[in-house]
Design an enzyme around this catalytic site. Structure first.
Site, short mmCIF file in Angstrom:
data_model
loop_
_atom_site.label_atom_id
_atom_site.label_comp_id
_atom_site.label_asym_id
_atom_site.label_seq_id
_atom_site.Cartn_x
_atom_site.Cartn_y
_atom_site.Cartn_z
N ARG A 9 -3.73 -3.06 -1.16
CA ARG A 9 -4.31 -3.09 0.18
C ARG A 9 -5.77 -3.54 0.07
NH1 ARG A 9 -1.57 1.93 -0.30
NH2 ARG A 9 0.20 2.16 1.15
N HIS A 40 3.88 3.17 -1.39
CA HIS A 40 4.42 3.78 -0.18
C HIS A 40 5.00 5.15 -0.48
CE1 HIS A 40 5.06 -0.37 1.90
NE2 HIS A 40 3.89 0.13 2.17
N HIS A 73 -3.66 -8.84 4.21
CA HIS A 73 -2.36 -8.18 4.16
C HIS A 73 -1.22 -9.17 3.95
CE1 HIS A 73 -1.22 -4.02 4.41
NE2 HIS A 73 -0.13 -4.30 5.09
N ARG A 95 -0.19 -9.10 0.47
CA ARG A 95 0.65 -7.93 0.17
C ARG A 95 2.10 -8.20 0.57
NH1 ARG A 95 0.20 -2.39 -0.93
NH2 ARG A 95 1.24 -0.96 0.50
N TYR A 153 8.69 -5.10 4.35
CA TYR A 153 8.19 -6.13 3.45
C TYR A 153 9.31 -6.87 2.73
CZ TYR A 153 3.72 -3.71 3.89
OH TYR A 153 2.59 -3.13 4.38
N LYS A 164 -3.82 5.28 0.28
CA LYS A 164 -3.88 6.17 1.44
C LYS A 164 -3.73 7.63 1.00
CE LYS A 164 -2.22 2.91 4.93
NZ LYS A 164 -1.20 2.64 5.95
#
Length: 288
Positions: free
Chosen positions: A143, A261, A235, A238, A270, A167
């Site tokens: 990211r 994730h 992004h 990604r 994705y 995250k």
């Protein structure tokens, strides 16, 4: 704005990313500006007020995705106020988000990325930094904020690995290509000579950490120079990383781990199969 400041601190304790918190606050302040002049009046907000706001957004042609995000921000904020005892019921709770069609993200093919790579041929500091950034983005799937927060000590050049913080402040190891390794070997010594006190790996002309806005402009600039007409953002790299892995038969579980994730459902967007791969499969297996 004490309630919003308390909400910010609450989300920081929950280890929500800075970008997520900024989006929450922006959405809430927009709502406050629309509904009332003083934040203190938030305790008097009803479901009808929020319905009016959502209708206003629709009339302004705000996308369904943005409306859904703004409603989510309000639900989180009012949940927080309920927890604090400021209000007894969340007025946004019963409202449903608009249905959003499945979004297939744009990707860069290897050919398109090669065009971008070949645009950067100078040997000055900025050019070496920019090429390294693009090589790292395309080959690691990180990211934006993960890339920008990398420090020199996080990079293992020998093994082509880097430790990133994703995250929720979760750390994970990502891998990068030989091309990225070569670019890092070329760039990092120059950066250390030019900015010996800088700890972040990717810095601006003052030796300080790059901003997300700078990164977006950087990516957009080189995509435009390379003649890529579709929108290209950090992004996009990604998305491209995940798509290339999927096309080569890498399992969804492994892609989930590489992307960082927490839920495999987040990974599925994705993993759309490229049109080229669909055509190859059709040619191999369809009735002749």
């Amino acid at each position: 704005m004490n309630k919003i400041q308390d909400f910010i601190k609450h989300n920081q304790i929950l280890n929500r990313s800075n970008n997520t918190i900024k989006a929450y606050v922006s959405d809430i302040r927009q709502f406050v500006d629309f509904i009332c002049d003083k934040e203190s009046e938030m305790k008097n907000i009803t479901t009808l007020h929020i319905r009016h706001y959502l209708s206003y957004l629709s009339l302004k042609d705000v996308s369904k995705k943005s409306v859904a995000r703004k409603l989510s921000s309000l639900k989180n904020f009012f949940d927080f106020l309920v927890q604090k005892g400021e209000i007894s019921v969340n007025p946004a709770y019963i409202l449903k988000s608009p249905k959003i069609g499945r979004f297939l993200p744009s990707v860069l093919s290897v050919k398109e990325f090669t065009k971008i790579r070949n645009i950067i041929f100078k040997n000055d500091f900025a050019s070496k930094r920019d090429r390294t950034i693009l090589e790292f983005l395309y080959s690691s799937g990180v990211r934006s904020e993960e890339l920008l927060s990398i420090r020199d000590r996080d990079i293992d050049l020998k093994n082509r690995e880097a430790l990133v913080t994703g995250k929720g402040s979760k750390e994970r190891v990502v891998f990068f290509s030989y091309e990225a390794q070569s670019s890092l070997l070329d760039y990092l010594p120059l950066k250390k000579t030019k900015f010996p006190e800088a700890t972040f790996s990717f810095v601006n002309r003052f030796g300080t950490k790059l901003s997300s806005r700078f990164l977006r402009k950087l990516v957009n600039k080189y995509a435009s120079l390379a003649g890529i007409e579709k929108e290209v953002t950090p992004h996009t790299f990604r998305h491209s990383f995940a798509t290339l892995l999927m096309d080569q038969g890498v399992s969804l579980k492994i892609i989930q781990e590489l992307l960082g994730h927490s839920s495999i459902s987040s990974t599925q967007i994705y993993t759309h199969i490229s049109r080229e791969e669909l055509k190859r499969s059709y040619d191999r297996y369809a009735i002749k």
